[in-house]
Design a protein around this motif. Sequence first.
Motif, PDB file in Angstrom:
ATOM      1  N   LEU A 273      -3.091  12.980   1.959  1.00  0.00           N
ATOM      2  CA  LEU A 273      -2.843  11.727   1.083  1.00  0.00           C
ATOM      3  C   LEU A 273      -3.912  11.649   0.028  1.00  0.00           C
ATOM      4  O   LEU A 273      -5.010  12.370   0.078  1.00  0.00           O
TER       5      LEU A 273
ATOM      6  N   ILE B 125       4.364   5.364   3.048  1.00  0.00           N
ATOM      7  CA  ILE B 125       3.966   6.812   2.762  1.00  0.00           C
ATOM      8  C   ILE B 125       5.335   7.311   2.072  1.00  0.00           C
ATOM      9  O   ILE B 125       6.428   7.289   2.656  1.00  0.00           O
TER      10      ILE B 125
ATOM     11  N   ASP C 146      -7.184   6.056  -3.212  1.00  0.00           N
ATOM     12  CA  ASP C 146      -6.360   5.126  -3.072  1.00  0.00           C
ATOM     13  C   ASP C 146      -6.024   4.808  -1.556  1.00  0.00           C
ATOM     14  O   ASP C 146      -6.181   3.752  -1.063  1.00  0.00           O
ATOM     15  N   THR C 147      -6.253   5.821  -0.607  1.00  0.00           N
ATOM     16  CA  THR C 147      -6.137   5.532   0.798  1.00  0.00           C
ATOM     17  C   THR C 147      -7.483   5.058   1.319  1.00  0.00           C
ATOM     18  O   THR C 147      -7.101   4.067   2.121  1.00  0.00           O
TER      19      THR C 147
ATOM     20  N   ALA D 175      -6.865   1.454   0.546  1.00  0.00           N
ATOM     21  CA  ALA D 175      -5.933   0.928   1.225  1.00  0.00           C
ATOM     22  C   ALA D 175      -6.524   0.552   2.870  1.00  0.00           C
ATOM     23  O   ALA D 175      -6.193  -0.596   3.251  1.00  0.00           O
TER      24      ALA D 175
ATOM     25  N   LYS E 164      -8.665  14.789  -1.415  1.00  0.00           N
ATOM     26  CA  LYS E 164      -7.398  14.217  -0.881  1.00  0.00           C
ATOM     27  C   LYS E 164      -7.692  14.286   0.676  1.00  0.00           C
ATOM     28  O   LYS E 164      -9.047  14.581   1.103  1.00  0.00           O
TER      29      LYS E 164
ATOM     30  N   ALA F 172       2.284  11.105  -0.584  1.00  0.00           N
ATOM     31  CA  ALA F 172       1.842  12.025   0.128  1.00  0.00           C
ATOM     32  C   ALA F 172       2.414  13.634  -0.221  1.00  0.00           C
ATOM     33  O   ALA F 172       3.440  13.612  -0.630  1.00  0.00           O
TER      34      ALA F 172
ATOM     35  N   LEU G 265       1.105   0.822   5.627  1.00  0.00           N
ATOM     36  CA  LEU G 265       1.125   1.695   4.702  1.00  0.00           C
ATOM     37  C   LEU G 265       2.581   2.277   4.271  1.00  0.00           C
ATOM     38  O   LEU G 265       3.473   2.450   5.351  1.00  0.00           O
TER      39      LEU G 265
ATOM     40  N   ASN H  37       0.832  -1.037   0.079  1.00  0.00           N
ATOM     41  CA  ASN H  37      -0.033  -0.167   0.104  1.00  0.00           C
ATOM     42  C   ASN H  37       0.997   1.212  -0.141  1.00  0.00           C
ATOM     43  O   ASN H  37       1.027   1.714   1.024  1.00  0.00           O
ATOM     44  N   LYS H  38       1.307   1.587  -1.118  1.00  0.00           N
ATOM     45  CA  LYS H  38       2.175   2.800  -1.282  1.00  0.00           C
ATOM     46  C   LYS H  38       1.273   3.907  -1.720  1.00  0.00           C
ATOM     47  O   LYS H  38       0.792   4.076  -2.786  1.00  0.00           O
ATOM     48  N   LEU H  39       1.839   5.157  -0.875  1.00  0.00           N
ATOM     49  CA  LEU H  39       0.682   6.191  -0.898  1.00  0.00           C
ATOM     50  C   LEU H  39       1.584   7.320  -1.065  1.00  0.00           C
ATOM     51  O   LEU H  39       2.433   7.669  -0.336  1.00  0.00           O
TER      52      LEU H  39
END
Length: 230
Positions: A44, A62, A48-49, A52, A27, A8, A60, A4-6
């Motif tokens: 974020l 970040i 997508d967040t 996840a 966001k 930011a 996660l 789970n790559k977010l």
Amino acid sequence: MSDNKLVAETRTQFGKGAARKIRRDHKIPAVMYGHGAEPVHITLPGHDTMMALKVANALLTIVIDGDEQLALAKDVQRDPIKPVIEHIDLVIVRKGEKVTVDVPVHVEGEAAAETVVTVDAQTIQLEVEATNIPENVVVSVEGLEAGTQIKASELELPAGSTLVVDADTLVVNITQQISQEALDAEMAEAEAEAGIEHEEAGEGEAAEGEQPEAAEGEATEGGQAESEDA
């Protein structure tokens, strides 16, 4: 690292007005802290967040200005009406570090006939590696009879997990299913104690088809009163 790559963005504007603007841009405002580091205020990506965080205790990654940091969502504030996340508190974790999390209980199998399975503890608190958090704790009730109780100490924990909650915590309780007759009897008893009475059918009403007797001298169908000499 986490799947789970977010990505930011850091933010410098705060307050309700700034938060509303962030959410209008699809966001989510968030703050990330832990391990003695100064809190970092970020935004974020909304969709997508939310995807996840559909999984409990999602780890996660970040990404801020190209740097990656592992984190767990410690507090997620959601709108009470709309499907919107209003704010997230993230706690920084490191590979190999132990964390305490609430892991969902998943019941599988079918207990014996005419029983009721009640999950008393929806989650179980465990200490696990931050990079190896189990999705759930599986509890099998296959064929178990009424009167069976499964406590936390009897759970088969995922590898590397340690129980944090009290060992005597009741997790699953299996009881005898109540029959309709017994349920009706309980209802009748409760109503009697409450002083509730039910009228019998037809009580206080004339029986169906019964007509009141004509009074002496009452007009007949022909519109004339019957005489005694008729």
